[in-house]
Design a protein around this motif. Structure first.
Motif, PDB file in Angstrom:
ATOM      1  N   ASP A 294       0.812  -1.216   0.000  1.00 45.77           N
ATOM      2  CA  ASP A 294       0.000   0.000   0.000  1.00 45.77           C
ATOM      3  C   ASP A 294       0.846   1.268   0.000  1.00 45.77           C
ATOM      4  O   ASP A 294       0.530   2.233  -0.703  1.00 45.77           O
ATOM      5  CB  ASP A 294      -0.935   0.022   1.210  1.00 45.77           C
ATOM      6  CG  ASP A 294      -1.994  -1.068   1.169  1.00 45.77           C
ATOM      7  OD1 ASP A 294      -2.161  -1.713   0.109  1.00 45.77           O
ATOM      8  OD2 ASP A 294      -2.666  -1.269   2.200  1.00 45.77           O
ATOM      9  N   THR A 295       1.927   1.257   0.781  1.00 51.68           N
ATOM     10  CA  THR A 295       2.778   2.444   0.851  1.00 51.68           C
ATOM     11  C   THR A 295       3.421   2.761  -0.493  1.00 51.68           C
ATOM     12  O   THR A 295       3.574   3.931  -0.852  1.00 51.68           O
ATOM     13  CB  THR A 295       3.859   2.264   1.934  1.00 51.68           C
ATOM     14  OG1 THR A 295       4.503   1.000   1.742  1.00 51.68           O
ATOM     15  CG2 THR A 295       3.245   2.321   3.323  1.00 51.68           C
ATOM     16  N   MET A 296       3.784   1.744  -1.250  1.00 52.52           N
ATOM     17  CA  MET A 296       4.369   1.971  -2.574  1.00 52.52           C
ATOM     18  C   MET A 296       3.298   2.433  -3.559  1.00 52.52           C
ATOM     19  O   MET A 296       3.567   3.285  -4.408  1.00 52.52           O
ATOM     20  CB  MET A 296       5.065   0.721  -3.096  1.00 52.52           C
ATOM     21  CG  MET A 296       5.765   0.949  -4.423  1.00 52.52           C
ATOM     22  SD  MET A 296       6.692  -0.510  -4.942  1.00 52.52           S
ATOM     23  CE  MET A 296       7.404   0.095  -6.468  1.00 52.52           C
ATOM     24  N   VAL A 297       2.090   1.893  -3.441  1.00 53.85           N
ATOM     25  CA  VAL A 297       0.988   2.330  -4.301  1.00 53.85           C
ATOM     26  C   VAL A 297       0.741   3.824  -4.082  1.00 53.85           C
ATOM     27  O   VAL A 297       0.571   4.582  -5.046  1.00 53.85           O
ATOM     28  CB  VAL A 297      -0.283   1.496  -4.034  1.00 53.85           C
ATOM     29  CG1 VAL A 297      -1.497   2.096  -4.740  1.00 53.85           C
ATOM     30  CG2 VAL A 297      -0.080   0.049  -4.462  1.00 53.85           C
ATOM     31  N   PHE A 298       0.769   4.268  -2.820  1.00 53.03           N
ATOM     32  CA  PHE A 298       0.613   5.696  -2.537  1.00 53.03           C
ATOM     33  C   PHE A 298       1.749   6.497  -3.172  1.00 53.03           C
ATOM     34  O   PHE A 298       1.518   7.563  -3.757  1.00 53.03           O
ATOM     35  CB  PHE A 298       0.562   5.946  -1.027  1.00 53.03           C
ATOM     36  CG  PHE A 298       0.374   7.396  -0.689  1.00 53.03           C
ATOM     37  CD1 PHE A 298      -0.889   7.962  -0.677  1.00 53.03           C
ATOM     38  CD2 PHE A 298       1.459   8.213  -0.393  1.00 53.03           C
ATOM     39  CE1 PHE A 298      -1.071   9.310  -0.377  1.00 53.03           C
ATOM     40  CE2 PHE A 298       1.292   9.558  -0.097  1.00 53.03           C
ATOM     41  CZ  PHE A 298       0.025  10.100  -0.085  1.00 53.03           C
ATOM     42  N   ALA A 299       2.976   5.984  -3.069  1.00 54.02           N
ATOM     43  CA  ALA A 299       4.129   6.668  -3.662  1.00 54.02           C
ATOM     44  C   ALA A 299       4.006   6.750  -5.179  1.00 54.02           C
ATOM     45  O   ALA A 299       4.349   7.771  -5.784  1.00 54.02           O
ATOM     46  CB  ALA A 299       5.423   5.966  -3.262  1.00 54.02           C
ATOM     47  N   ILE A 300       3.505   5.700  -5.802  1.00 59.86           N
ATOM     48  CA  ILE A 300       3.298   5.694  -7.264  1.00 59.86           C
ATOM     49  C   ILE A 300       2.278   6.761  -7.645  1.00 59.86           C
ATOM     50  O   ILE A 300       2.482   7.554  -8.569  1.00 59.86           O
ATOM     51  CB  ILE A 300       2.873   4.300  -7.753  1.00 59.86           C
ATOM     52  CG1 ILE A 300       4.047   3.318  -7.644  1.00 59.86           C
ATOM     53  CG2 ILE A 300       2.330   4.362  -9.182  1.00 59.86           C
ATOM     54  CD1 ILE A 300       3.656   1.853  -7.854  1.00 59.86           C
ATOM     55  N   TRP A 301       1.149   6.816  -6.914  1.00 59.83           N
ATOM     56  CA  TRP A 301       0.147   7.843  -7.194  1.00 59.83           C
ATOM     57  C   TRP A 301       0.750   9.235  -6.986  1.00 59.83           C
ATOM     58  O   TRP A 301       0.554  10.136  -7.808  1.00 59.83           O
ATOM     59  CB  TRP A 301      -1.089   7.684  -6.299  1.00 59.83           C
ATOM     60  CG  TRP A 301      -1.921   8.926  -6.330  1.00 59.83           C
ATOM     61  CD1 TRP A 301      -2.730   9.341  -7.348  1.00 59.83           C
ATOM     62  CD2 TRP A 301      -1.941   9.967  -5.352  1.00 59.83           C
ATOM     63  NE1 TRP A 301      -3.272  10.579  -7.042  1.00 59.83           N
ATOM     64  CE2 TRP A 301      -2.801  10.970  -5.824  1.00 59.83           C
ATOM     65  CE3 TRP A 301      -1.326  10.130  -4.119  1.00 59.83           C
ATOM     66  CZ2 TRP A 301      -3.063  12.133  -5.105  1.00 59.83           C
ATOM     67  CZ3 TRP A 301      -1.585  11.289  -3.397  1.00 59.83           C
ATOM     68  CH2 TRP A 301      -2.446  12.273  -3.888  1.00 59.83           C
ATOM     69  N   SER A 302       1.494   9.415  -5.894  1.00 60.52           N
ATOM     70  CA  SER A 302       2.092  10.717  -5.602  1.00 60.52           C
ATOM     71  C   SER A 302       3.002  11.182  -6.733  1.00 60.52           C
ATOM     72  O   SER A 302       3.000  12.362  -7.106  1.00 60.52           O
ATOM     73  CB  SER A 302       2.898  10.663  -4.303  1.00 60.52           C
ATOM     74  OG  SER A 302       2.054  10.462  -3.207  1.00 60.52           O
ATOM     75  N   LYS A 303       3.773  10.257  -7.278  1.00 59.53           N
ATOM     76  CA  LYS A 303       4.682  10.603  -8.373  1.00 59.53           C
ATOM     77  C   LYS A 303       3.897  11.002  -9.627  1.00 59.53           C
ATOM     78  O   LYS A 303       4.198  12.019 -10.254  1.00 59.53           O
ATOM     79  CB  LYS A 303       5.612   9.435  -8.680  1.00 59.53           C
ATOM     80  CG  LYS A 303       6.591   9.750  -9.793  1.00 59.53           C
ATOM     81  CD  LYS A 303       7.506   8.580 -10.085  1.00 59.53           C
ATOM     82  CE  LYS A 303       8.458   8.983 -11.207  1.00 59.53           C
ATOM     83  NZ  LYS A 303       8.967   7.882 -11.950  1.00 59.53           N
ATOM     84  N   LEU A 304       2.893  10.200  -9.995  1.00 64.95           N
ATOM     85  CA  LEU A 304       2.075  10.535 -11.168  1.00 64.95           C
ATOM     86  C   LEU A 304       1.410  11.901 -10.979  1.00 64.95           C
ATOM     87  O   LEU A 304       1.392  12.733 -11.896  1.00 64.95           O
ATOM     88  CB  LEU A 304       1.016   9.467 -11.425  1.00 64.95           C
ATOM     89  CG  LEU A 304       1.472   8.150 -12.031  1.00 64.95           C
ATOM     90  CD1 LEU A 304       0.304   7.176 -12.121  1.00 64.95           C
ATOM     91  CD2 LEU A 304       2.099   8.352 -13.393  1.00 64.95           C
ATOM     92  N   ASP A 305       0.862  12.142  -9.794  1.00 63.55           N
ATOM     93  CA  ASP A 305       0.187  13.406  -9.507  1.00 63.55           C
ATOM     94  C   ASP A 305       1.158  14.581  -9.586  1.00 63.55           C
ATOM     95  O   ASP A 305       0.850  15.609 -10.190  1.00 63.55           O
ATOM     96  CB  ASP A 305      -0.461  13.333  -8.122  1.00 63.55           C
ATOM     97  CG  ASP A 305      -1.160  14.612  -7.748  1.00 63.55           C
ATOM     98  OD1 ASP A 305      -2.051  15.058  -8.503  1.00 63.55           O
ATOM     99  OD2 ASP A 305      -0.814  15.183  -6.695  1.00 63.55           O
ATOM    100  N   ALA A 306       2.337  14.427  -8.992  1.00 70.31           N
ATOM    101  CA  ALA A 306       3.330  15.506  -9.011  1.00 70.31           C
ATOM    102  C   ALA A 306       3.790  15.825 -10.427  1.00 70.31           C
ATOM    103  O   ALA A 306       3.913  16.996 -10.799  1.00 70.31           O
ATOM    104  CB  ALA A 306       4.529  15.135  -8.138  1.00 70.31           C
ATOM    105  N   GLU A 307       4.027  14.795 -11.230  1.00 68.07           N
ATOM    106  CA  GLU A 307       4.470  15.022 -12.608  1.00 68.07           C
ATOM    107  C   GLU A 307       3.369  15.672 -13.444  1.00 68.07           C
ATOM    108  O   GLU A 307       3.629  16.582 -14.223  1.00 68.07           O
ATOM    109  CB  GLU A 307       4.924  13.712 -13.238  1.00 68.07           C
ATOM    110  CG  GLU A 307       6.230  13.191 -12.663  1.00 68.07           C
ATOM    111  CD  GLU A 307       6.599  11.800 -13.157  1.00 68.07           C
ATOM    112  OE1 GLU A 307       5.762  11.128 -13.809  1.00 68.07           O
ATOM    113  OE2 GLU A 307       7.732  11.376 -12.873  1.00 68.07           O
ATOM    114  N   ALA A 308       2.137  15.212 -13.274  1.00 64.21           N
ATOM    115  CA  ALA A 308       1.031  15.748 -14.066  1.00 64.21           C
ATOM    116  C   ALA A 308       0.707  17.195 -13.687  1.00 64.21           C
ATOM    117  O   ALA A 308       0.363  18.003 -14.546  1.00 64.21           O
ATOM    118  CB  ALA A 308      -0.217  14.884 -13.890  1.00 64.21           C
ATOM    119  N   SER A 309       0.839  17.522 -12.418  1.00 66.62           N
ATOM    120  CA  SER A 309       0.411  18.847 -11.958  1.00 66.62           C
ATOM    121  C   SER A 309       1.537  19.880 -11.915  1.00 66.62           C
ATOM    122  O   SER A 309       1.297  21.025 -11.517  1.00 66.62           O
ATOM    123  CB  SER A 309      -0.222  18.731 -10.565  1.00 66.62           C
ATOM    124  OG  SER A 309       0.727  18.301  -9.612  1.00 66.62           O
TER     125      SER A 309
END
Length: 130
Positions: free
Chosen positions: A45-60
């Motif tokens: 779960d912690t890595m899934v959150f990190a993956i989402w965080s990275k996608l969100d940071a790059e997109a925004s």
């Protein structure tokens, strides 16, 4: 996308991009941050959150978003295996002007697997420039 606060529409869906759960990254993440988690169990779960965080940071990165003021209602539904393609999306759920130069955007964020199944979701509140 998204545009300035006044140009964002409720119901608007924005792609956050895609990424693959990298086997080497999964092994390294488990060793460093999730001792005892078998990489064969998929991304914790912690890595899934990190993956989402990275996608969100790059997109925004180029958005007129000035601050993220909240991440709530986090939900983990599955642990994607190494090699799984994940796709992020953001759906604007609401918006509220706050003064002359800014507004708050409330959005649902989802991380989906190759079959379109939900892997992770959360709600965010962000300040956007007007």
């Amino acid at each position: 996308m998204p545009a300035a606060f006044d140009d964002i529409e409720i119901g608007q869906v924005v792609s956050l991009g895609t990424t693959v759960v990298d086997a080497k990254a999964l092994d390294a993440f488990c060793a460093a941050f999730q001792p005892g988690w078998p990489a064969t169990g998929g991304a914790p779960d912690t890595m899934v959150f990190a993956i989402w965080s990275k996608l969100d940071a790059e997109a925004s990165a180029a958005w007129p978003q000035t601050k993220r003021v909240g991440v709530d209602a986090l939900r983990w539904l599955r642990n994607p295996p190494a090699g799984e393609l994940l796709r992020g999306r953001m759906t604007v759920m609401g918006k509220d002007p706050v003064g002359e130069g800014k507004g708050i955007v409330i959005a649902q964020h989802d991380l989906l697997d190759e079959a379109g199944r939900l892997v992770f979701s959360c709600l965010t509140r962000s300040i956007f420039a007007r």
